[in-house]
Design a protein around this motif. Structure first.
Motif, PDB file in Angstrom:
ATOM      1  N   MET A   1      39.860  46.080  27.494  1.00 45.14           N
ATOM      2  CA  MET A   1      40.431  45.454  28.685  1.00 45.14           C
ATOM      3  C   MET A   1      40.952  46.494  29.663  1.00 45.14           C
ATOM      4  O   MET A   1      40.870  46.325  30.880  1.00 45.14           O
ATOM      5  N   TYR A   2      41.490  47.582  29.158  1.00 44.48           N
ATOM      6  CA  TYR A   2      42.000  48.635  30.039  1.00 44.48           C
ATOM      7  C   TYR A   2      40.872  49.189  30.919  1.00 44.48           C
ATOM      8  O   TYR A   2      40.992  49.279  32.138  1.00 44.48           O
ATOM      9  N   HIS A   3      39.760  49.553  30.279  1.00 54.49           N
ATOM     10  CA  HIS A   3      38.644  50.140  31.026  1.00 54.49           C
ATOM     11  C   HIS A   3      37.964  49.099  31.910  1.00 54.49           C
ATOM     12  O   HIS A   3      37.490  49.410  33.015  1.00 54.49           O
ATOM     13  N   LEU A   4      37.914  47.867  31.443  1.00 51.99           N
ATOM     14  CA  LEU A   4      37.322  46.794  32.247  1.00 51.99           C
ATOM     15  C   LEU A   4      38.166  46.552  33.497  1.00 51.99           C
ATOM     16  O   LEU A   4      37.630  46.350  34.600  1.00 51.99           O
ATOM     17  N   LEU A   5      39.484  46.576  33.334  1.00 48.00           N
ATOM     18  CA  LEU A   5      40.380  46.376  34.471  1.00 48.00           C
ATOM     19  C   LEU A   5      40.235  47.518  35.482  1.00 48.00           C
ATOM     20  O   LEU A   5      40.224  47.291  36.696  1.00 48.00           O
ATOM     21  N   GLU A   6      40.128  48.759  34.978  1.00 51.04           N
ATOM     22  CA  GLU A   6      39.952  49.900  35.877  1.00 51.04           C
ATOM     23  C   GLU A   6      38.644  49.772  36.653  1.00 51.04           C
ATOM     24  O   GLU A   6      38.579  50.088  37.847  1.00 51.04           O
ATOM     25  N   SER A   7      37.600  49.325  35.978  1.00 52.79           N
ATOM     26  CA  SER A   7      36.318  49.127  36.654  1.00 52.79           C
ATOM     27  C   SER A   7      36.420  48.014  37.693  1.00 52.79           C
ATOM     28  O   SER A   7      35.846  48.116  38.788  1.00 52.79           O
ATOM     29  N   PHE A   8      37.157  46.971  37.358  1.00 54.27           N
ATOM     30  CA  PHE A   8      37.368  45.857  38.292  1.00 54.27           C
ATOM     31  C   PHE A   8      38.051  46.353  39.571  1.00 54.27           C
ATOM     32  O   PHE A   8      37.647  46.025  40.682  1.00 54.27           O
ATOM     33  N   LYS A   9      39.078  47.192  39.405  1.00 55.69           N
ATOM     34  CA  LYS A   9      39.809  47.726  40.564  1.00 55.69           C
ATOM     35  C   LYS A   9      38.894  48.585  41.436  1.00 55.69           C
ATOM     36  O   LYS A   9      38.955  48.523  42.672  1.00 55.69           O
ATOM     37  N   ARG A  10      38.052  49.400  40.790  1.00 57.01           N
ATOM     38  CA  ARG A  10      37.166  50.287  41.554  1.00 57.01           C
ATOM     39  C   ARG A  10      36.118  49.504  42.346  1.00 57.01           C
ATOM     40  O   ARG A  10      35.638  49.976  43.379  1.00 57.01           O
ATOM     41  N   ASN A  11      35.763  48.330  41.853  1.00 61.39           N
ATOM     42  CA  ASN A  11      34.704  47.554  42.484  1.00 61.39           C
ATOM     43  C   ASN A  11      35.200  46.472  43.440  1.00 61.39           C
ATOM     44  O   ASN A  11      34.404  45.675  43.928  1.00 61.39           O
ATOM     45  N   LEU A  12      36.506  46.442  43.688  1.00 59.35           N
ATOM     46  CA  LEU A  12      37.053  45.456  44.617  1.00 59.35           C
ATOM     47  C   LEU A  12      36.635  45.795  46.044  1.00 59.35           C
ATOM     48  O   LEU A  12      36.924  46.884  46.545  1.00 59.35           O
ATOM     49  N   LYS A  13      35.961  44.877  46.671  1.00 63.21           N
ATOM     50  CA  LYS A  13      35.501  45.068  48.047  1.00 63.21           C
ATOM     51  C   LYS A  13      35.865  43.845  48.884  1.00 63.21           C
ATOM     52  O   LYS A  13      35.817  42.720  48.403  1.00 63.21           O
ATOM     53  N   GLY A  14      36.209  44.098  50.142  1.00 66.13           N
ATOM     54  CA  GLY A  14      36.613  43.026  51.043  1.00 66.13           C
ATOM     55  C   GLY A  14      35.440  42.206  51.528  1.00 66.13           C
ATOM     56  O   GLY A  14      34.301  42.478  51.165  1.00 66.13           O
ATOM     57  N   PRO A  15      35.681  41.192  52.332  1.00 66.51           N
ATOM     58  CA  PRO A  15      37.021  40.839  52.867  1.00 66.51           C
ATOM     59  C   PRO A  15      37.866  40.087  51.843  1.00 66.51           C
ATOM     60  O   PRO A  15      37.334  39.475  50.919  1.00 66.51           O
ATOM     61  N   PHE A  16      39.201  40.140  52.047  1.00 67.70           N
ATOM     62  CA  PHE A  16      40.140  39.451  51.172  1.00 67.70           C
ATOM     63  C   PHE A  16      40.893  38.392  51.964  1.00 67.70           C
ATOM     64  O   PHE A  16      41.183  38.579  53.143  1.00 67.70           O
ATOM     65  N   HIS A  17      41.206  37.297  51.309  1.00 70.11           N
ATOM     66  CA  HIS A  17      41.880  36.188  51.978  1.00 70.11           C
ATOM     67  C   HIS A  17      43.138  35.804  51.203  1.00 70.11           C
ATOM     68  O   HIS A  17      43.334  36.215  50.053  1.00 70.11           O
ATOM     69  N   GLY A  18      43.974  35.006  51.809  1.00 71.59           N
ATOM     70  CA  GLY A  18      45.155  34.477  51.127  1.00 71.59           C
ATOM     71  C   GLY A  18      46.095  35.574  50.671  1.00 71.59           C
ATOM     72  O   GLY A  18      46.584  36.380  51.452  1.00 71.59           O
ATOM     73  N   GLU A  19      46.337  35.637  49.352  1.00 76.79           N
ATOM     74  CA  GLU A  19      47.301  36.585  48.800  1.00 76.79           C
ATOM     75  C   GLU A  19      46.805  38.029  48.890  1.00 76.79           C
ATOM     76  O   GLU A  19      47.587  38.969  48.784  1.00 76.79           O
ATOM     77  N   GLY A  20      45.509  38.230  49.015  1.00 76.15           N
ATOM     78  CA  GLY A  20      44.988  39.573  49.232  1.00 76.15           C
ATOM     79  C   GLY A  20      44.639  40.327  47.969  1.00 76.15           C
ATOM     80  O   GLY A  20      44.784  39.849  46.841  1.00 76.15           O
ATOM     81  N   ARG A  21      44.191  41.538  48.171  1.00 73.66           N
ATOM     82  CA  ARG A  21      43.663  42.381  47.097  1.00 73.66           C
ATOM     83  C   ARG A  21      44.679  42.692  46.003  1.00 73.66           C
ATOM     84  O   ARG A  21      44.332  42.797  44.825  1.00 73.66           O
ATOM     85  N   ALA A  22      45.958  42.851  46.370  1.00 74.57           N
ATOM     86  CA  ALA A  22      46.979  43.324  45.427  1.00 74.57           C
ATOM     87  C   ALA A  22      47.147  42.412  44.210  1.00 74.57           C
ATOM     88  O   ALA A  22      47.489  42.886  43.112  1.00 74.57           O
ATOM     89  N   VAL A  23      46.917  41.112  44.353  1.00 73.28           N
ATOM     90  CA  VAL A  23      47.168  40.175  43.250  1.00 73.28           C
ATOM     91  C   VAL A  23      45.945  40.005  42.347  1.00 73.28           C
ATOM     92  O   VAL A  23      46.047  39.395  41.278  1.00 73.28           O
ATOM     93  N   LEU A  24      44.804  40.524  42.751  1.00 75.62           N
ATOM     94  CA  LEU A  24      43.579  40.286  41.989  1.00 75.62           C
ATOM     95  C   LEU A  24      43.604  40.870  40.573  1.00 75.62           C
ATOM     96  O   LEU A  24      43.182  40.193  39.632  1.00 75.62           O
ATOM     97  N   PRO A  25      44.079  42.106  40.360  1.00 76.85           N
ATOM     98  CA  PRO A  25      44.120  42.617  38.981  1.00 76.85           C
ATOM     99  C   PRO A  25      44.949  41.751  38.036  1.00 76.85           C
ATOM    100  O   PRO A  25      44.556  41.518  36.885  1.00 76.85           O
TER     101      PRO A  25
END
Length: 286
Positions: A1-25
């Motif tokens: 899960m640690y490495h999967l989460l890090e990969s998730f963060k690296r692959n976050l691309k916009g556009p973002f709506h509502g609460e925004g990118r910060a809450v996604l992880p």
């Protein structure tokens, strides 16, 4: 899960709506730890509302292999990324050592680990390991005030914000926490309190002090003499040399240069190197 989460963060691309990118992880981790498929779906839909790209990434990452609700074994809610960290750190420290030195360092690490655990045990007086004792006590506090209704000798109905059914014979509650965590949930503890039963009698045996003590009861005894000498006595190792990676690479370069020297072409006509007879332009004396 640690490495999967890090990969998730690296692959976050916009556009973002509502609460925004910060809450996604956080939402991604919550979805991974959801106890029900319905909860997972709800959380991933929230991710989709913020970023369709993030949602697509999650769904393409084969959730059936990392989500709690799809796991068929006994996860006990234990998700940790540093289970191999001590070993990885040790490997980095002794990377350029010989194999025998690495074995010795690994043994030292294991001896220190066992000794540390044995010292910890001598100070524990509870029935469960400290982390599990804290968790069951927290659940016991949350159990206060819950209403319990008896359906049978084994089935009970417990009311808090919603209604849950507890089966004390199968160690199950419809909230699923008892099954997933290995410890009684607050609903089960409410039943135990009303029936004057101990909440410690129905929990995974792996969390007890006794199991912990058995895990670290055996010590690693010191080995007299060097490991290298023992290997040599068991089989002739006089011709075997294990080299660190850096030195080994240096020797490969030397061997490569030596092989090039051996393959240097010598002309059969004038006996000079670097060319052959067909390209020879030397003027020979008659």
């Amino acid at each position: 899960m640690y490495h999967l989460l890090e990969s998730f963060k690296r692959n976050l691309k916009g556009p973002f709506h509502g609460e925004g990118r910060a809450v996604l992880p956080g939402k991604f981790l919550a979805a991974a730890r959801a106890l029900r498929s319905s909860s997972f779906k709800k959380l991933t839909e929230e991710i989709k509302q913020i970023s369709s790209n993030a949602y697509d990434w999650v769904m393409q990452s084969e959730p059936e292999h990392f989500t709690t609700f799809s796991f068929k074994g006994e996860p006990y809610g234990y998700i940790i990324h540093n289970v191999a960290e001590p070993y990885s750190k040790l490997v980095d420290e002794v990377r350029e050592s010989t194999i025998m030195q690495k074995i010795g360092a690994l043994m030292d690490m294991m001896v220190k680990l066992i000794n540390t655990r044995q010292k910890e045990l001598s100070t524990w007086t509870m029935r469960l390991t400290p982390s599990k004792e804290r968790r069951i006590q927290e659940a016991a506090l949350r159990a206060h005030g819950l209403r319990v209704f008896i359906s049978s000798n084994t089935l009970f109905e417990v009311h808090d914000d919603s209604t849950h059914v507890v089966n004390i014979e199968k160690w199950e509650c419809t909230c699923l926490e008892w099954t997933q965590r290995g410890l009684p949930c607050r609903h089960a503890i409410a039943v135990f309190n009303s029936a004057r039963m101990s909440m410690y009698d129905r929990r995974s045996r792996h969390f007890t002090i006794e199991s912990y003590r058995m895990t670290y009861s055996e010590s690693i005894n010191p080995i007299s003499g060097s490991v290298a000498q023992m290997v040599k006595e068991e089989g002739d190792s006089s011709s075997m040399q294990v080299l660190p990676r850096a030195l080994n690479q240096q020797m490969k370069e030397q061997i490569k240069t030596s092989d090039l020297d051996k393959r240097t072409v010598t002309c059969s006509r004038c006996k000079e190197p670097v060319h052959n007879r067909s390209s020879c332009k030397a003027t020979l004396a008659l």
